[in-house]
Design a protein around this motif. Sequence first.
Motif, PDB file in Angstrom:
ATOM      1  N   ARG A  10       0.738  -1.108  -0.085  1.00  0.00           N
ATOM      2  CA  ARG A  10       0.022  -0.146  -0.082  1.00  0.00           C
ATOM      3  C   ARG A  10       0.903   1.299   0.046  1.00  0.00           C
ATOM      4  NH1 ARG A  10      -2.843   1.099   5.288  1.00  0.00           N
ATOM      5  NH2 ARG A  10      -1.230   2.442   5.699  1.00  0.00           N
ATOM      6  N   GLY A  11       0.520   2.092  -0.726  1.00  0.00           N
ATOM      7  CA  GLY A  11       1.108   3.597  -0.759  1.00  0.00           C
ATOM      8  C   GLY A  11       2.322   3.584  -1.716  1.00  0.00           C
ATOM      9  N   GLU A  12       3.097   4.605  -1.765  1.00  0.00           N
ATOM     10  CA  GLU A  12       4.348   4.802  -2.705  1.00  0.00           C
ATOM     11  C   GLU A  12       5.530   4.816  -2.010  1.00  0.00           C
ATOM     12  OE1 GLU A  12       4.305   7.369  -6.120  1.00  0.00           O
ATOM     13  OE2 GLU A  12       1.953   7.454  -6.042  1.00  0.00           O
ATOM     14  N   LEU A  13       6.597   4.398  -2.614  1.00  0.00           N
ATOM     15  CA  LEU A  13       8.017   4.314  -2.016  1.00  0.00           C
ATOM     16  C   LEU A  13       8.917   5.181  -3.261  1.00  0.00           C
ATOM     17  CD1 LEU A  13       9.721   3.765   0.025  1.00  0.00           C
ATOM     18  CD2 LEU A  13      10.359   1.720  -0.907  1.00  0.00           C
ATOM     19  N   THR A  14       9.300   6.092  -2.870  1.00  0.00           N
ATOM     20  CA  THR A  14      10.072   6.897  -3.841  1.00  0.00           C
ATOM     21  C   THR A  14      11.614   6.938  -3.465  1.00  0.00           C
ATOM     22  OG1 THR A  14       9.896   9.137  -2.595  1.00  0.00           O
ATOM     23  CG2 THR A  14       8.300   8.564  -4.397  1.00  0.00           C
ATOM     24  N   ALA A  15      11.993   6.679  -2.043  1.00  0.00           N
ATOM     25  CA  ALA A  15      13.407   6.494  -1.388  1.00  0.00           C
ATOM     26  C   ALA A  15      14.078   5.128  -1.917  1.00  0.00           C
ATOM     27  CB  ALA A  15      13.249   6.721  -0.023  1.00  0.00           C
ATOM     28  N   ALA A  16      15.268   4.933  -2.201  1.00  0.00           N
ATOM     29  CA  ALA A  16      15.775   3.901  -2.822  1.00  0.00           C
ATOM     30  C   ALA A  16      16.556   3.467  -1.290  1.00  0.00           C
ATOM     31  CB  ALA A  16      17.199   3.955  -3.399  1.00  0.00           C
ATOM     32  N   VAL A  17      15.882   2.553  -0.760  1.00  0.00           N
ATOM     33  CA  VAL A  17      16.251   1.914   0.595  1.00  0.00           C
ATOM     34  C   VAL A  17      16.415   0.238   0.488  1.00  0.00           C
ATOM     35  CG1 VAL A  17      15.294   3.661   1.981  1.00  0.00           C
ATOM     36  CG2 VAL A  17      13.846   1.779   1.291  1.00  0.00           C
ATOM     37  N   GLU A  18      17.036  -0.350   1.116  1.00  0.00           N
ATOM     38  CA  GLU A  18      17.303  -1.745   1.331  1.00  0.00           C
ATOM     39  C   GLU A  18      16.483  -2.079   2.511  1.00  0.00           C
ATOM     40  OE1 GLU A  18      21.077  -4.847   2.363  1.00  0.00           O
ATOM     41  OE2 GLU A  18      21.543  -3.352   1.053  1.00  0.00           O
ATOM     42  N   VAL A  19      15.611  -3.001   2.124  1.00  0.00           N
ATOM     43  CA  VAL A  19      14.551  -3.452   3.353  1.00  0.00           C
ATOM     44  C   VAL A  19      14.695  -4.892   3.633  1.00  0.00           C
ATOM     45  CG1 VAL A  19      12.363  -3.448   4.133  1.00  0.00           C
ATOM     46  CG2 VAL A  19      12.633  -1.756   2.663  1.00  0.00           C
ATOM     47  N   HIS A  20      15.084  -5.390   4.983  1.00  0.00           N
ATOM     48  CA  HIS A  20      15.154  -6.550   5.217  1.00  0.00           C
ATOM     49  C   HIS A  20      13.986  -6.897   6.131  1.00  0.00           C
ATOM     50  CE1 HIS A  20      19.687  -6.493   4.935  1.00  0.00           C
ATOM     51  NE2 HIS A  20      19.583  -5.415   4.694  1.00  0.00           N
ATOM     52  N   ALA A  21      13.222  -8.104   5.884  1.00  0.00           N
ATOM     53  CA  ALA A  21      12.041  -8.458   6.463  1.00  0.00           C
ATOM     54  C   ALA A  21      11.879  -9.795   6.217  1.00  0.00           C
ATOM     55  CB  ALA A  21      10.943  -7.784   5.921  1.00  0.00           C
ATOM     56  N   HIS A  22      10.991 -10.565   6.870  1.00  0.00           N
ATOM     57  CA  HIS A  22      10.678 -11.970   6.965  1.00  0.00           C
ATOM     58  C   HIS A  22       9.844 -12.346   5.800  1.00  0.00           C
ATOM     59  CE1 HIS A  22      11.392 -11.208  11.175  1.00  0.00           C
ATOM     60  NE2 HIS A  22      12.175 -12.131  10.933  1.00  0.00           N
ATOM     61  N   ALA A  23       9.041 -11.420   5.073  1.00  0.00           N
ATOM     62  CA  ALA A  23       8.348 -11.613   3.924  1.00  0.00           C
ATOM     63  C   ALA A  23       7.884 -10.429   3.247  1.00  0.00           C
ATOM     64  CB  ALA A  23       6.909 -12.497   4.495  1.00  0.00           C
ATOM     65  N   PHE A  24       7.636 -10.539   2.001  1.00  0.00           N
ATOM     66  CA  PHE A  24       7.155  -9.415   1.239  1.00  0.00           C
ATOM     67  C   PHE A  24       6.150  -9.783   0.358  1.00  0.00           C
ATOM     68  CE2 PHE A  24      11.662  -8.648   2.056  1.00  0.00           C
ATOM     69  CZ  PHE A  24      11.982  -7.211   2.399  1.00  0.00           C
ATOM     70  N   SER A  25       5.276  -8.852   0.013  1.00  0.00           N
ATOM     71  CA  SER A  25       3.992  -8.976  -0.926  1.00  0.00           C
ATOM     72  C   SER A  25       4.852  -8.768  -2.244  1.00  0.00           C
ATOM     73  CB  SER A  25       2.983  -8.235  -0.700  1.00  0.00           C
ATOM     74  OG  SER A  25       3.345  -6.816  -1.068  1.00  0.00           O
TER      75      SER A  25
END
Length: 148
Positions: free
Chosen positions: A116-131
């Motif tokens: 949901r929403g928009e992401l404009t920043a270039a970030v490295e995201v660490h998580a257990h799962a992603f849609s």
Amino acid sequence: MNLSNLKPAEGSVRNNKRLGRGEGSTRGGTSTRGHKGAKSRSGYSKKIGFEGGQMPLQRRVPKFGFKNINRVEYKGINLDVLQALNEKSATGTMDVAYFIQHGLVSKNAKIKVLGRGELTAAVEVHAHAFSQSAIEAIEKAGGKAVTL
């Protein structure tokens, strides 16, 4: 006023009925328990939900559904939340410790990034799962989605 002279309010404390102290007390003999039956015996305790021999509600009502004991509960974090966090404190990587520090999840929670929403920043995201939509949006913004 101090602890040595505290008293309960007048009339709020009464003595208990003294059961089984002879016929002169009017509560001797059966001691207000009536004659025979389970309730007159010592040690009696009613089962939770007992309805006097009638089929209890918990057994009358039909059962349905299924609880998967292997279900994994994720705490969802959306892209708009990641964008707001990045605007507040610009950082290159967002990992579990970062989310805990910002109060989004508890330390034992598993994290799933949602789209949901928009992401404009270039970030490295660490998580257990992603849609799937979250992975696409993160990579489109020039970032990286790292599954733990």
